[in-house]
Design a protein around this motif. Structure first.
Motif, short mmCIF file in Angstrom:
data_model
loop_
_atom_site.label_atom_id
_atom_site.label_comp_id
_atom_site.label_asym_id
_atom_site.label_seq_id
_atom_site.Cartn_x
_atom_site.Cartn_y
_atom_site.Cartn_z
N ALA A 1 0.80 -1.23 0.00
CA ALA A 1 0.00 0.00 0.00
C ALA A 1 0.83 1.28 0.00
CB ALA A 1 -0.96 0.00 1.19
N ASP A 2 2.05 1.23 0.51
CA ASP A 2 2.87 2.44 0.58
C ASP A 2 3.77 2.63 -0.64
OD1 ASP A 2 4.46 0.23 1.15
OD2 ASP A 2 5.66 1.28 2.67
N ARG A 3 3.62 1.81 -1.66
CA ARG A 3 4.51 1.87 -2.82
C ARG A 3 3.99 2.72 -3.98
NH1 ARG A 3 8.88 -1.02 -2.34
NH2 ARG A 3 8.95 -2.73 -0.86
N ALA A 4 2.70 3.08 -3.94
CA ALA A 4 2.10 3.87 -5.02
C ALA A 4 0.78 4.44 -4.54
CB ALA A 4 1.88 3.01 -6.27
N ASP A 5 0.26 5.42 -5.28
CA ASP A 5 -1.09 5.90 -4.98
C ASP A 5 -2.05 4.71 -5.07
OD1 ASP A 5 -0.17 8.48 -4.77
OD2 ASP A 5 -1.07 9.18 -6.64
N GLY B 1 7.53 3.29 -5.39
CA GLY B 1 7.60 2.21 -6.37
C GLY B 1 8.04 0.91 -5.75
N HIS B 2 8.49 0.01 -6.58
CA HIS B 2 8.97 -1.29 -6.14
C HIS B 2 10.37 -1.49 -6.71
CE1 HIS B 2 9.29 -5.59 -5.53
NE2 HIS B 2 8.31 -5.45 -4.65
N PRO B 3 11.31 -2.02 -5.93
CA PRO B 3 12.69 -2.15 -6.42
C PRO B 3 12.85 -3.06 -7.63
CG PRO B 3 12.43 -3.20 -4.26
CD PRO B 3 11.16 -2.47 -4.55
N GLU B 4 11.89 -3.92 -7.89
CA GLU B 4 12.00 -4.84 -9.04
C GLU B 4 11.46 -4.25 -10.34
OE1 GLU B 4 10.66 -8.84 -8.26
OE2 GLU B 4 11.18 -8.63 -6.15
N ILE B 5 10.84 -3.07 -10.27
CA ILE B 5 10.21 -2.48 -11.47
C ILE B 5 10.66 -1.04 -11.63
CG2 ILE B 5 8.03 -1.84 -12.56
CD1 ILE B 5 6.72 -4.10 -10.99
N PRO C 1 -2.93 -1.24 -8.25
CA PRO C 1 -3.20 -2.47 -9.01
C PRO C 1 -2.29 -2.63 -10.24
CG PRO C 1 -5.26 -1.46 -8.39
CD PRO C 1 -4.17 -0.48 -8.04
N HIS C 2 -1.96 -1.53 -10.90
CA HIS C 2 -1.07 -1.61 -12.07
C HIS C 2 0.33 -2.04 -11.66
CE1 HIS C 2 -3.90 1.77 -13.37
NE2 HIS C 2 -4.36 0.64 -13.87
N LEU C 3 0.82 -1.47 -10.58
CA LEU C 3 2.16 -1.81 -10.10
C LEU C 3 2.22 -3.27 -9.67
CD1 LEU C 3 5.01 -0.73 -9.42
CD2 LEU C 3 4.15 -0.28 -7.11
N ILE C 4 1.24 -3.73 -8.92
CA ILE C 4 1.25 -5.10 -8.43
C ILE C 4 1.03 -6.10 -9.57
CG2 ILE C 4 0.20 -6.73 -6.80
CD1 ILE C 4 1.98 -4.31 -5.68
N ALA C 5 0.18 -5.77 -10.52
CA ALA C 5 0.00 -6.65 -11.69
C ALA C 5 1.32 -6.78 -12.45
CB ALA C 5 -1.09 -6.13 -12.60
N ALA C 6 2.02 -5.67 -12.63
CA ALA C 6 3.33 -5.71 -13.31
C ALA C 6 4.31 -6.55 -12.51
CB ALA C 6 3.86 -4.30 -13.50
N LEU C 7 4.33 -6.39 -11.21
CA LEU C 7 5.22 -7.17 -10.35
C LEU C 7 4.91 -8.66 -10.45
CD1 LEU C 7 7.37 -7.21 -8.06
CD2 LEU C 7 5.47 -6.99 -6.46
N GLU C 8 3.63 -9.01 -10.36
CA GLU C 8 3.24 -10.42 -10.42
C GLU C 8 3.51 -11.06 -11.78
OE1 GLU C 8 -0.82 -10.48 -9.07
OE2 GLU C 8 -0.23 -10.30 -6.97
N TYR D 1 9.63 -3.20 -16.46
CA TYR D 1 9.27 -1.79 -16.65
C TYR D 1 7.76 -1.61 -16.59
CZ TYR D 1 13.91 -1.91 -18.73
OH TYR D 1 15.25 -2.12 -18.95
N LEU D 2 7.36 -0.44 -16.11
CA LEU D 2 5.98 0.02 -16.18
C LEU D 2 6.07 1.42 -16.75
CD1 LEU D 2 3.30 -0.38 -13.46
CD2 LEU D 2 3.47 1.70 -14.78
N THR D 3 5.38 1.67 -17.84
CA THR D 3 5.49 2.98 -18.48
C THR D 3 4.21 3.78 -18.30
OG1 THR D 3 6.15 4.12 -20.50
CG2 THR D 3 4.82 2.17 -20.78
#
Length: 80
Positions: free
Chosen positions: A24-28, A57-61, A33-40, A45-47
């Motif tokens: 919850a603290d990684r993005a608005d 953000g997340h260190p893996e993306i 949901p976009h960040l976590i979907a990209a992570l999963e 990259y997420l553009t």
């Protein structure tokens, strides 16, 4: 839709709400949901034009604006 893929494009379902809470603290919240979907999905990259919405953000993306992504791809291709 449980998932769809064609080459480099994959469309996946939004992550379940309970999978968002640990991040919850990684993005608005509206963008999480976009960040976590990209992570999963294992995305590197997420553009988006709204990179500030994905702080910290997340260190893996890497969250990049479209132009920065194109530049990154060009750099990677030039080193092949």
């Amino acid at each position: 839709m449980s998932g769809w893929s064609a080459g480099a494009l994959s469309i996946v379902d939004a992550p379940a709400r309970q999978r968002l809470f640990p991040h919850a603290d990684r993005a608005d919240w509206k963008d999480l949901p976009h960040l976590i979907a990209a992570l999963e999905q294992g995305c590197a990259y997420l553009t988006t034009y709204n990179v500030d919405d994905y702080e910290p953000g997340h260190p893996e993306i890497d969250v990049l604006r479209p132009g920065a992504l194109v530049q990154r791809v060009r750099e990677q291709l030039s080193s092949l």
